[in-house]
Design an enzyme around this catalytic site. Sequence first.
Site, PDB file in Angstrom:
ATOM      1  N   LYS A   7      44.053  34.274  35.060  1.00 18.37           N
ATOM      2  CA  LYS A   7      44.421  35.358  34.136  1.00 18.37           C
ATOM      3  C   LYS A   7      45.772  35.104  33.480  1.00 18.37           C
ATOM      4  O   LYS A   7      46.633  34.412  34.015  1.00 18.37           O
ATOM      5  CB  LYS A   7      44.381  36.702  34.858  1.00 18.37           C
ATOM      6  CG  LYS A   7      42.932  37.125  35.107  1.00 18.37           C
ATOM      7  CD  LYS A   7      42.797  38.501  35.673  1.00 18.37           C
ATOM      8  CE  LYS A   7      41.297  38.802  35.868  1.00 18.37           C
ATOM      9  NZ  LYS A   7      41.078  40.109  36.487  1.00 18.37           N
ATOM     10  N   ARG A  44      38.120  37.849  43.999  1.00 17.14           N
ATOM     11  CA  ARG A  44      37.174  37.331  42.991  1.00 17.14           C
ATOM     12  C   ARG A  44      37.836  36.162  42.283  1.00 17.14           C
ATOM     13  O   ARG A  44      38.916  36.295  41.724  1.00 17.14           O
ATOM     14  CB  ARG A  44      36.837  38.436  41.987  1.00 17.14           C
ATOM     15  CG  ARG A  44      35.840  38.021  40.906  1.00 17.14           C
ATOM     16  CD  ARG A  44      35.644  39.170  39.925  1.00 17.14           C
ATOM     17  NE  ARG A  44      34.679  38.848  38.891  1.00 17.14           N
ATOM     18  CZ  ARG A  44      34.969  38.198  37.763  1.00 17.14           C
ATOM     19  NH1 ARG A  44      36.195  37.796  37.521  1.00 17.14           N
ATOM     20  NH2 ARG A  44      34.029  37.940  36.867  1.00 17.14           N
TER      21      ARG A  44
END
Length: 282
Positions: free
Chosen positions: A226, A260
Amino acid sequence: MEPALPLLNCGGKLLDLSSPRVMGVLNVTPDSFSDGGDFFSRQAAIARAWSMVEEGAAIVDVGGESSRPGAAEVTVAEELRRVLPVIETLARELPVPVSLDSTKPEVMRAAASAGAGLINDIMALQRPGALAAAAETSLPICLVHMQGIPRTMQLDPRYDDAVEEIHRFFVTRILACEAAGIAPERLIIDPGFGFGKKTQDNLHLLRALNRFCDLRLPVLVGFSRKSFLGDLTQRPVAERLASGLVAGVIAVLKGARIIRTHDVAATVDALQIAEQAHCYQN
Ligand code: 8Y4
């Protein structure tokens, strides 16, 4: 105090959260290696799912709608075309539960019928009809916090106090779920790193992740690749493995139970050390 050790029933497959677990990301979108719609991309997706299980993934998360910042929406028909054949095959073949990454009630229903074991909803069942659809499936559900919608969420996210606002959001959504017939025992919560958050908001959330433990639900988090990791390290997306691993370890030390990630093997190793060196006192 040690938290309770939940055993989630994912459509017949049990998910034991007495140790932290890894959820492997399987994108079946045209911007990933495979869009799931034709035979070859279906085969590629299934092969990738198997390799994640061999690397130690306890869940495989199948998504057909890109939730990256700026991504466009897809129709129900297109999303079904991408995810259903893959979910149907994986649910039958894999020893671990297959999760559906979707916000659409029609896709939730179809995926549950095809054998999905968990619903991962970045809109936390706020779409019309999603609460009822999820309730009917009797599957566990991951409620993700997001400010705004994927197309615009990173343009100007704002909070007075991100941790407290997101904590209150979960209290509200847990009550909405209960009112819709979804027992809290079916719920997982995820503060949604990167979903309508500035870098500092993401840092505050990670630092205060244990604030969510009082809700007595398993916490899931996703950091892998991210942009806030890139923001903090000045690294492009292909060079964010180390920062993602450290964020995952910190999260587990602060009580997260599921990570995740795209990088299953490395995350499984990192969590093994975090868990074995971790102690609840001190
Ligand atoms: C590069 C690669 C840049 C990926 C951005 C991204 C989460 C999630 C996503 C999460 C839960 C993503 C579906 C965003 N993130 N579900 N989904 N938690 N529960 N972006 O953090 O990977 S997609």
